[in-house]
Design a protein around this motif. Structure first.
Motif, mmCIF file in Angstrom:
data_model
loop_
_atom_site.group_PDB
_atom_site.id
_atom_site.type_symbol
_atom_site.label_atom_id
_atom_site.label_comp_id
_atom_site.label_asym_id
_atom_site.label_seq_id
_atom_site.Cartn_x
_atom_site.Cartn_y
_atom_site.Cartn_z
ATOM 1 N N MET A 1 44.291 52.602 -45.415
ATOM 2 C CA MET A 1 44.546 53.617 -44.373
ATOM 3 C C MET A 1 43.449 53.514 -43.337
ATOM 4 N N THR A 2 43.842 53.215 -42.112
ATOM 5 C CA THR A 2 42.811 53.050 -41.074
ATOM 6 C C THR A 2 42.187 54.407 -40.774
ATOM 7 N N PRO A 3 40.865 54.419 -40.564
ATOM 8 C CA PRO A 3 40.206 55.697 -40.245
ATOM 9 C C PRO A 3 40.670 56.170 -38.875
ATOM 10 N N ALA A 4 40.782 57.485 -38.705
ATOM 11 C CA ALA A 4 41.203 58.029 -37.415
ATOM 12 C C ALA A 4 40.145 57.699 -36.372
ATOM 13 N N ALA A 5 40.599 57.370 -35.158
ATOM 14 C CA ALA A 5 39.642 57.111 -34.080
ATOM 15 C C ALA A 5 38.946 58.416 -33.715
ATOM 16 N N PRO A 6 37.676 58.324 -33.325
ATOM 17 C CA PRO A 6 36.988 59.569 -32.956
ATOM 18 C C PRO A 6 37.662 60.194 -31.738
ATOM 19 N N PRO A 7 37.580 61.504 -31.598
ATOM 20 C CA PRO A 7 38.219 62.145 -30.445
ATOM 21 C C PRO A 7 37.636 61.618 -29.142
ATOM 22 N N LEU A 8 38.464 61.611 -28.116
ATOM 23 C CA LEU A 8 38.002 61.126 -26.823
ATOM 24 C C LEU A 8 36.816 61.948 -26.346
ATOM 25 N N LEU A 9 36.914 63.260 -26.541
ATOM 26 C CA LEU A 9 35.845 64.144 -26.100
ATOM 27 C C LEU A 9 35.625 65.188 -27.181
ATOM 28 N N HIS A 30 37.383 69.726 -29.468
ATOM 29 C CA HIS A 30 37.577 68.286 -29.394
ATOM 30 C C HIS A 30 38.977 68.001 -28.879
ATOM 31 N N VAL A 31 39.123 66.872 -28.207
ATOM 32 C CA VAL A 31 40.425 66.431 -27.720
ATOM 33 C C VAL A 31 40.598 64.982 -28.150
ATOM 34 N N ALA A 32 41.704 64.697 -28.821
ATOM 35 C CA ALA A 32 41.950 63.319 -29.242
ATOM 36 C C ALA A 32 43.072 62.725 -28.411
ATOM 37 N N ALA A 33 43.200 61.413 -28.444
ATOM 38 C CA ALA A 33 44.276 60.766 -27.706
ATOM 39 C C ALA A 33 45.612 61.266 -28.223
ATOM 40 N N SER A 153 41.360 56.339 -16.356
ATOM 41 C CA SER A 153 40.787 57.157 -17.428
ATOM 42 C C SER A 153 41.854 57.814 -18.290
ATOM 43 N N PRO A 154 41.681 57.779 -19.611
ATOM 44 C CA PRO A 154 42.701 58.346 -20.497
ATOM 45 C C PRO A 154 42.670 59.883 -20.619
ATOM 46 N N LEU A 155 41.510 60.493 -20.414
ATOM 47 C CA LEU A 155 41.438 61.947 -20.610
ATOM 48 C C LEU A 155 41.426 62.637 -19.261
ATOM 49 N N TRP A 156 42.396 63.516 -19.043
ATOM 50 C CA TRP A 156 42.465 64.260 -17.797
ATOM 51 C C TRP A 156 41.848 65.633 -17.975
ATOM 52 N N GLY A 184 49.775 57.935 -24.857
ATOM 53 C CA GLY A 184 48.491 57.733 -25.523
ATOM 54 C C GLY A 184 47.315 58.374 -24.811
ATOM 55 N N GLY A 185 47.576 59.075 -23.710
ATOM 56 C CA GLY A 185 46.481 59.728 -23.015
ATOM 57 C C GLY A 185 46.199 61.097 -23.614
ATOM 58 N N ALA A 186 45.342 61.844 -22.981
ATOM 59 C CA ALA A 186 45.016 63.193 -23.445
ATOM 60 C C ALA A 186 44.740 64.056 -22.223
ATOM 61 N N ALA A 187 44.820 65.368 -22.439
ATOM 62 C CA ALA A 187 44.566 66.269 -21.319
ATOM 63 C C ALA A 187 43.857 67.510 -21.808
#
Lengths: 208, 232, 250
Positions: A1-9, A30-33, A153-156, A184-187
């Motif tokens: 199981m791949t570890p979850a990516a850290p949140p974008l912010l 926190h905000v994740a993708a 940029s992925p996070l708005w 796949g972005g985040a806001a």
């Protein structure tokens, strides 16, 4: 199981004071993708200040901000976040296209996007060569959305994106944010909380 | 599919984009560009009116008066360096760009100097004529101003950055800038005064040049730090 | 931990600093008085008259220590500002800001006494002596720091901005001094030097040193009082201040 990516912010125990008066916090978020974080609060609750601290424009009084799991630096914030602030960031004497070309010239352009197409998406087709100062408040907001769509940029970070918009405009914001998040972005969106929100996975943070 | 930001936009092309934008803005507001020019002309005209038109007196004070007039007109126009960017939110966008803020500030100062100081430099012969400046001093005067005006702009930028949030900061700006301007004025006008007395003046010009080189590197860094400190 | 370093750490806490200032400021201010009095008496009555300037040179015993203080305070202000900007210590921010008005005061005294000194010699109320000219620019630097600190509403942001200004100024002070010296040599005809070439008689040293010590003590006491007041104002909502206020009314 791949570890979850850290949140974008992510922010831990973040607080901001002005003249020893607390403006917000301490709070953590926190905000994740692939998700949206909605920050709700009334006037004066510190939402705009929180957003500006997260964007790195203001130094926090306490706490730590992390981008993709690492302590936030100017470069990491610049690459990961794009801001649509209260003051939209358009030069009045430049046309819509010129404003967008500058933003892209400074920050780079998201792959597969085209300025004219994006203007059409936000409903500004035909206004490409209008100076920004001639646009209505709602149209300026749409131009700001266009900038977000063009930047890589992925996070708005969106400060009250629904303000000054009619129902059609609010629906546009939600459509655009939904497409972004599903891609796949985040806001991170601040608002009064009385608006219809995008139909995506989202959490709400209430500021007193 | 959203990809992460690619190999970031090259620094040089980003600076070019900013230069192009600011030059375009200057062009769109080209009426404003005449103001520093008019101000310098007015200041210079006031002196013969106040002191009398006696040619020897005017010739004696000419280098100093021209230097002060150029310094003051630069100070006035400096106030607008960040103002419009702050008001419409562009400054925030610049601070969030991947490029170092210092570099972007340097680009802004360059355009500002081109737009406000260069026109004044071009009318220096006219100002010299108004004050009956000895023609042989014109090259030295021009060289000292060519080195001095960008130096004043750069140093002034740091001070403007510190007061960026303030409304009507004009007087405070002048107070803050003055101590930093004094050495530039002394060496700049002093070079011309030395030349007028037949004394060696190259040293003063070299000093200005060296200070300019230092300022080109250090002032944008200081101004960027000041912007982050003073951002409202 | 080294006791000295521990002491500095503790001083960073506002309530502890407040107690320290309370205890020491009064004594420092009082201790300054005998030094100033003795130095003034010695300078006015004990030391012989100068062979060139007669008695009018005696103002040097106020002028010179004031000039030393103005430069010393500026340097100290810059040090506090540097610590405040790098380590974000509240007390240092306010210490730096408190230095500015005291430094401006000493600079003003320097200018005033310099002006008075020039009067009997050249009959003018102001001379563009290189030292006075440098001090004038220094006064503008101090006023700038005071003005910037007053103009920004957020007290901490104001102190940081004014502190940054002070740091930029500290680089400027030697540059200004150097440029003014050059300017003075350039305009030869009007060269006026207040102190001239005469060397200091060894008997003049004692009053100078006494006044110098007195001004330092006064400065330290005044600095503590001002910083204490500023901290009380800034922290007025906090518990420790409320406790002190309650204690004062009890």
């Amino acid at each position: 199981m791949t570890p979850a990516a850290p949140p974008l912010l992510a922010a831990e125990s973040l607080a901001f004071q002005r003249n020893e008066e607390p403006v917000f916090g301490p709070l953590s978020l926190h905000v994740a993708a692939g998700e949206a974080l909605l920050i709700h609060g009334g006037n004066g609750s510190g939402k705009t200040t929180l957003l500006r601290v997260l964007a790195g424009l203001l130094p926090p009084s306490e706490g730590d901000i992390q981008v993709r799991g690492q302590h936030a630096t100017r470069e990491s914030v610049a690459q990961t976040c794009a801001l649509l602030g209260h003051l939209l960031g358009h030069k009045g004497e430049l046309t819509a296209v010129e404003n967008l070309r500058f933003a892209v010239g400074l920050n780079g352009q998201r792959e597969g996007t085209d300025i004219t197409e994006v203007l059409e998406t936000v409903g500004l087709a035909g206004y490409e060569d209008s100076p920004a100062r001639q646009l209505s408040a709602g149209q300026k907001k749409r131009l700001g959305l266009a900038r977000l769509l063009l930047l890589p940029s992925p996070l708005w970070l969106m400060d009250e994106p629904y303000a000054n918009l009619d129902l059609e405009g609010i629906a546009l914001v939600n459509r655009v944010v939904e497409a972004h998040i599903n891609g796949g972005g985040a806001a991170l969106i601040t608002s009064h909380g009385a608006y219809a929100t995008p139909a995506v996975r989202s959490r709400v943070l209430e500021l007193d | 599919m959203v990809r992460h930001a690619d190999a970031s936009i090259s620094t040089a092309s980003a600076c070019l984009a900013l230069l192009r934008r600011d030059l375009l803005l200057v062009w769109r507001r080209r009426g404003d560009a005449a103001q520093p020019l008019m101000f310098a002309l007015l200041v210079v005209s006031l002196f013969p009116l106040a002191l009398g038109p006696e040619p020897e007196l005017l010739a004696k004070i000419a280098p100093g008066v021209i230097w002060v007039a150029v310094l003051l007109s630069g100070l006035l126009s400096l106030d607008s360096l960040f103002r419009s960017d702050l008001d419409d939110g562009s400054l925030e966008q610049l601070m969030l760009a991947p490029q170092p803020l210092a570099l972007l500030v340097a680009c802004k100062v360059l355009v500002h100097w081109l737009a406000s100081a260069v026109p004044v430099l071009l009318i220096v012969p006219l100002l010299a004529a108004f004050l009956n400046l000895d023609g042989r001093l014109l090259p030295v005067l021009w060289e000292s101003l060519l080195l001095g005006t960008p130096l004043l702009s750069l140093v002034g930028t740091v001070v403007v950055a510190l007061t960026v949030g303030m409304r009507r900061s004009g007087m405070l700006l002048a107070l803050l800038a003055l101590p930093l301007y004094v050495p530039v004025l002394i060496f700049g006008a002093g070079a011309v005064m030395a030349a007028a007395q037949g004394l060696p003046f190259a040293g003063a010009l070299w000093l200005l040049g060296a200070a300019l080189v230092l300022a080109v590197v250090l002032a944008p860094l200081a101004a960027a730090t000041a912007l982050r400190i003073a951002m409202p | 931990m080294n006791p000295v370093i521990r002491w500095f750490h503790q001083m960073g806490s506002p309530p502890i600093f407040h107690r320290f200032a309370d205890r020491w400021s009064r004594w420092l201010l009082l201790a300054a008085l005998p030094f100033l009095a003795w130095g003034a008496w010695s300078g006015l009555f004990e030391v012989p008259a100068d062979y060139q300037q007669g008695d009018s040179y005696r103002i040097l015993f106020i002028h010179v220590p004031s000039a030393w203080m103005s430069l010393f305070i500026y340097g100290l202000m810059a040090v506090y500002a540097f610590i405040a900007l790098v380590w974000r210590i509240k007390i240092c921010e306010q210490l730096a800001m408190a230095c500015a008005p005291i430094g401006a005061g000493f600079t003003a005294i320097t200018l005033l006494t310099g002006s008075l000194w020039g009067r009997p010699m050249w009959g003018t109320w102001w001379t563009w002596d290189p030292r006075l000219t440098s001090e004038l620019v220094l006064l503008f630097l101090f006023l700038g720091v005071i003005g910037l600190n007053a103009a920004i509403e957020d007290r901490r942001a104001a102190a940081r901005a004014a502190g940054f200004l002070a740091l930029i100024g500290v680089v400027n002070v030697p540059i200004v001094h150097f440029s003014v010296e050059w300017w003075n040599t350039l305009h030869q005809g009007a060269t006026i030097k207040l102190m001239g070439q005469s060397s200091i008689d060894s008997r003049m040293v004692l009053p100078l040193v006494l006044v110098a010590i007195g001004t330092k003590l006064w400065f330290l006491g005044s600095l503590l009082v001002r910083t204490q007041t500023a901290m009380l104002e800034m922290e007025s909502g906090k518990d420790w201040v409320k406790q002190i206020a309650r204690g004062a009314h009890a």
